[in-house]
Design an enzyme around this catalytic site. Structure first.
Site, short mmCIF file in Angstrom:
data_model
loop_
_atom_site.label_atom_id
_atom_site.label_comp_id
_atom_site.label_asym_id
_atom_site.label_seq_id
_atom_site.Cartn_x
_atom_site.Cartn_y
_atom_site.Cartn_z
N CYS A 78 2.76 4.27 -2.77
CA CYS A 78 2.45 5.24 -1.71
C CYS A 78 2.59 4.58 -0.32
O CYS A 78 3.09 5.19 0.61
CB CYS A 78 1.02 5.75 -1.82
SG CYS A 78 0.50 6.20 -3.46
N ASP A 79 2.12 3.34 -0.21
CA ASP A 79 1.96 2.74 1.12
C ASP A 79 2.84 1.52 1.40
O ASP A 79 2.94 1.08 2.54
CB ASP A 79 0.50 2.29 1.30
CG ASP A 79 -0.47 3.45 1.13
OD1 ASP A 79 -0.10 4.58 1.49
OD2 ASP A 79 -1.58 3.22 0.62
N CYS A 136 -2.41 1.71 -3.73
CA CYS A 136 -1.17 2.27 -4.25
C CYS A 136 0.03 1.73 -3.48
O CYS A 136 0.32 2.17 -2.37
CB CYS A 136 -1.22 3.80 -4.14
SG CYS A 136 0.29 4.59 -4.71
#
Ligand code: NAP
Length: 314
Positions: free
Chosen positions: A134-135, A131
């Site tokens: 997300c990261d 992701c």
């Protein structure tokens, strides 16, 4: 005793919640481990009707939940561990607690597919991620070369997002043309920082000794040539697998585990309905999931109105 329990809180689940709530069924929505589903990890959703400027995925799902709650849906954080669909009422085990339901809508969605490499598994969260939104902003990825694996819309979206952080984004795809929609493919390939590596697969994620990703080993599937590319992060975006393990052997599924709906949203078990990515290997869009959630809700409402559940299965 619940009239209808909805398993999953993505577009399909929350739309089913909206419709069953408006039918006065006070649905119980069990969120699973990712409330709002995979769409919450997307940045701009540009193809959901009604938002000409696009909408943030997290915001879209928050609004959808509020809309369902406004009409009486109860959204509860929880995961279903076991399901007994052999008799009425159906029995679910939710984080150790029993829940009985006359009707169930399964909207469990799908999870990220993994490459299936031992090195990928060992370096997960040490540079291997599924992701970018997300990261991607983590300091370890800043101004470093990054690798995205895949050739679909997700891979293009991830690669474009990562151009904000990485020094270069290598897009590794196993064929020589992208599967992504034309608009996404063109946008991605037009980015100077995105460099495609065609006809290639990742055979190993490097960096086990250092306990962090340092690169990937690649194999050209046409020539058999092996090479290594240095990178600080590997973003795997190679599609999804349906979250249907719980219902294996109970509900009809295809060979990949997608539930096979009958007559729209019904399943082979009367009173159990299905919607969204766990039963759709073809379209897999937020708007089709929402439409399928609506259909499942209408089917569940009709089933309950007919009183079939209370009488028990014939
Ligand atoms: P996808 O369309 O199924 O694409 C998966 C990609 O990964 C394909 O290019 C596939 O290669 C490759 N792949 C699969 N297994 C692989 C393996 N083991 N090793 C290497 N490569 C592998 O999945 P997706 O991109 O996640 O998209 C899923 C759905 O969501 C699609 O319907 C898409 O349109 C939608 N979506 C839309 C948006 C948007 O519109 N903004 C954004 C994200 C997703 P092949 O091409 O060779 O099969």
């Amino acid at each position: 005793m619940e009239r209808v329990v909805i398993i999953g809180s993505g577009c399909a689940g929350l739309t089913a919640a909206l419709y069953t709530a408006r039918a006065n069924l006070r649905p119980l929505v069990l969120t699973g481990t990712q409330p709002g589903g995979l769409l919450t990890t997307t940045t701009a959703v540009e193809n959901y009707p009604g938002f000409p400027e696009g909408i943030d995925g997290y915001e879209l799902m928050t609004r959808l939940q509020k809309q369902a709650e406004r009409f009486g849906a109860r959204v509860k954080f929880g995961s279903v561990e076991a399901a007994d669909l052999s008799r009425q009422p159906f029995g679910l085990t939710v984080d150790g607690e029993p829940v009985a339901a006359e009707a169930i809508i399964i909207a469990t969605g799908a999870s990220h597919r993994h490459l299936g490499l031992a090195s990928e598994h060992k370096l997960e969260n040490k540079g291997v991620t599924y992701c970018a939104t997300c990261d991607g902003a983590l300091p370890v990825f800043r101004e470093k070369p990054l690798v995205v694996v895949g050739g679909g819309d997700s891979a293009c979206e991830e690669a474009m997002y990562l151009t904000r952080f990485g020094s270069v984004v290598w897009l590794v795809h196993r064929r020589d043309s992208l599967r992504a929609s034309k608009i996404m493919a063109e946008r991605a390939l037009a980015q100077a920082k995105i460099k495609p590596i065609w006809d290639s697969v990742v055979t190993e994620v490097l960096g086990e000794k250092q306990d962090k990703v340092t690169g990937v080993r690649l194999k050209n599937v046409k020539t058999g040539t092996e090479s290594a590319v240095e990178c600080a992060g590997v973003f795997v975006a190679i599609g999804h697998v349906p979250n249907t393990q719980l219902f294996k052997g109970i509900l009809d599924m295809d060979e990949s585990g997608y539930i096979i709906p009958r007559r729209g949203a019904a399943t082979n078990v009367p009173g159990v309905f299905v919607a969204g990515d766990c039963a759709d290997r073809v379209y897999r869009q937020a708007v089709t999931a929402a439409g399928q959630g609506c259909a499942a809700a209408i089917e569940a409402e009709r089933y309950l109105a007919a009183g079939t559940g209370k009488r028990g299965h014939q």
